[in-house]
Design a protein around this motif. Structure first.
Motif, PDB file in Angstrom:
ATOM      1  N   GLN A  35      10.703   6.318  -2.518  1.00  0.00           N
ATOM      2  CA  GLN A  35      11.222   5.532  -1.396  1.00  0.00           C
ATOM      3  C   GLN A  35      10.081   4.975  -0.555  1.00  0.00           C
ATOM      4  O   GLN A  35      10.103   3.809  -0.150  1.00  0.00           O
ATOM      5  CB  GLN A  35      12.150   6.385  -0.537  1.00  0.00           C
ATOM      6  N   GLU A  36       9.075   5.800  -0.298  1.00  0.00           N
ATOM      7  CA  GLU A  36       7.917   5.348   0.475  1.00  0.00           C
ATOM      8  C   GLU A  36       7.174   4.243  -0.280  1.00  0.00           C
ATOM      9  O   GLU A  36       6.759   3.247   0.316  1.00  0.00           O
ATOM     10  CB  GLU A  36       6.984   6.523   0.754  1.00  0.00           C
ATOM     11  N   TYR A  37       7.016   4.408  -1.581  1.00  0.00           N
ATOM     12  CA  TYR A  37       6.350   3.402  -2.396  1.00  0.00           C
ATOM     13  C   TYR A  37       7.093   2.065  -2.344  1.00  0.00           C
ATOM     14  O   TYR A  37       6.471   1.010  -2.183  1.00  0.00           O
ATOM     15  CB  TYR A  37       6.246   3.891  -3.843  1.00  0.00           C
ATOM     16  N   LEU A  38       8.415   2.108  -2.479  1.00  0.00           N
ATOM     17  CA  LEU A  38       9.199   0.869  -2.446  1.00  0.00           C
ATOM     18  C   LEU A  38       9.104   0.190  -1.087  1.00  0.00           C
ATOM     19  O   LEU A  38       8.984  -1.039  -1.005  1.00  0.00           O
ATOM     20  CB  LEU A  38      10.654   1.162  -2.807  1.00  0.00           C
ATOM     21  N   LYS A  39       9.126   0.999  -0.021  1.00  0.00           N
ATOM     22  CA  LYS A  39       9.000   0.444   1.328  1.00  0.00           C
ATOM     23  C   LYS A  39       7.642  -0.228   1.507  1.00  0.00           C
ATOM     24  O   LYS A  39       7.547  -1.347   2.015  1.00  0.00           O
ATOM     25  CB  LYS A  39       9.194   1.552   2.368  1.00  0.00           C
ATOM     26  N   LEU A  40       6.586   0.441   1.046  1.00  0.00           N
ATOM     27  CA  LEU A  40       5.247  -0.125   1.179  1.00  0.00           C
ATOM     28  C   LEU A  40       5.053  -1.336   0.270  1.00  0.00           C
ATOM     29  O   LEU A  40       4.337  -2.278   0.643  1.00  0.00           O
ATOM     30  CB  LEU A  40       4.195   0.943   0.879  1.00  0.00           C
ATOM     31  N   SER A  41       5.706  -1.350  -0.877  1.00  0.00           N
ATOM     32  CA  SER A  41       5.625  -2.510  -1.767  1.00  0.00           C
ATOM     33  C   SER A  41       6.237  -3.742  -1.103  1.00  0.00           C
ATOM     34  O   SER A  41       5.678  -4.840  -1.196  1.00  0.00           O
ATOM     35  CB  SER A  41       6.348  -2.228  -3.076  1.00  0.00           C
ATOM     36  N   GLU A  42       7.369  -3.554  -0.463  1.00  0.00           N
ATOM     37  CA  GLU A  42       8.001  -4.676   0.245  1.00  0.00           C
ATOM     38  C   GLU A  42       7.107  -5.168   1.381  1.00  0.00           C
ATOM     39  O   GLU A  42       6.975  -6.372   1.603  1.00  0.00           O
ATOM     40  CB  GLU A  42       9.370  -4.250   0.793  1.00  0.00           C
ATOM     41  N   GLU A  43       6.479  -4.239   2.083  1.00  0.00           N
ATOM     42  CA  GLU A  43       5.589  -4.613   3.177  1.00  0.00           C
ATOM     43  C   GLU A  43       4.386  -5.396   2.638  1.00  0.00           C
ATOM     44  O   GLU A  43       3.960  -6.386   3.234  1.00  0.00           O
ATOM     45  CB  GLU A  43       5.118  -3.357   3.911  1.00  0.00           C
ATOM     46  N   LYS A  45       4.327  -7.245  -0.071  1.00  0.00           N
ATOM     47  CA  LYS A  45       4.795  -8.575  -0.460  1.00  0.00           C
ATOM     48  C   LYS A  45       4.848  -9.488   0.750  1.00  0.00           C
ATOM     49  O   LYS A  45       4.418 -10.641   0.699  1.00  0.00           O
ATOM     50  CB  LYS A  45       6.177  -8.490  -1.104  1.00  0.00           C
ATOM     51  N   LYS A  46       5.359  -8.974   1.863  1.00  0.00           N
ATOM     52  CA  LYS A  46       5.450  -9.775   3.082  1.00  0.00           C
ATOM     53  C   LYS A  46       4.062 -10.139   3.590  1.00  0.00           C
ATOM     54  O   LYS A  46       3.819 -11.278   3.994  1.00  0.00           O
ATOM     55  CB  LYS A  46       6.213  -9.009   4.157  1.00  0.00           C
ATOM     56  N   LEU A  47       3.138  -9.171   3.560  1.00  0.00           N
ATOM     57  CA  LEU A  47       1.781  -9.442   4.035  1.00  0.00           C
ATOM     58  C   LEU A  47       1.063 -10.445   3.140  1.00  0.00           C
ATOM     59  O   LEU A  47       0.358 -11.329   3.637  1.00  0.00           O
ATOM     60  CB  LEU A  47       0.982  -8.137   4.119  1.00  0.00           C
ATOM     61  N   ARG A  48       1.247 -10.334   1.836  1.00  0.00           N
ATOM     62  CA  ARG A  48       0.619 -11.289   0.929  1.00  0.00           C
ATOM     63  C   ARG A  48       1.173 -12.687   1.128  1.00  0.00           C
ATOM     64  O   ARG A  48       0.438 -13.681   1.097  1.00  0.00           O
ATOM     65  CB  ARG A  48       0.825 -10.852  -0.521  1.00  0.00           C
ATOM     66  N   LYS A  49       2.476 -12.771   1.339  1.00  0.00           N
ATOM     67  CA  LYS A  49       3.110 -14.072   1.571  1.00  0.00           C
ATOM     68  C   LYS A  49       2.595 -14.680   2.871  1.00  0.00           C
ATOM     69  O   LYS A  49       2.265 -15.864   2.931  1.00  0.00           O
ATOM     70  CB  LYS A  49       4.631 -13.907   1.620  1.00  0.00           C
TER      71      LYS A  49
END
Length: 64
Positions: A35-43, A45-49
């Motif tokens: 769950q932590e990994y998925l949350k950080l992955s989404e974050e 993606k947003k930062l890269r965008k």
């Protein structure tokens, strides 16, 4: 003798319980980390965008 009808000793019962506790403890830890990994992955993606949008070169207008 059929293994399913063979009685187990209290020590075997205790050991089986300990193995189950260890397994489900690791399973819970894995779920929390996933769950932590998925949350950080989404974050990420947003930062890269946002970084990509900030570093993109603005379009140069054609000069007449």
């Amino acid at each position: 003798m059929n293994a399913s009808t063979k009685p187990i000793t209290p020590e075997q019962h205790w050991h089986n319980g300990r193995q189950a506790e260890a397994f489900f403890g690791l399973l819970d830890k894995h779920d929390k980390l996933m769950q932590e990994y998925l949350k950080l992955s989404e974050e990420m993606k947003k930062l890269r965008k946002a970084n990509k949008a900030a570093t993109a070169k603005p379009a140069v207008a054609a000069t007449p």
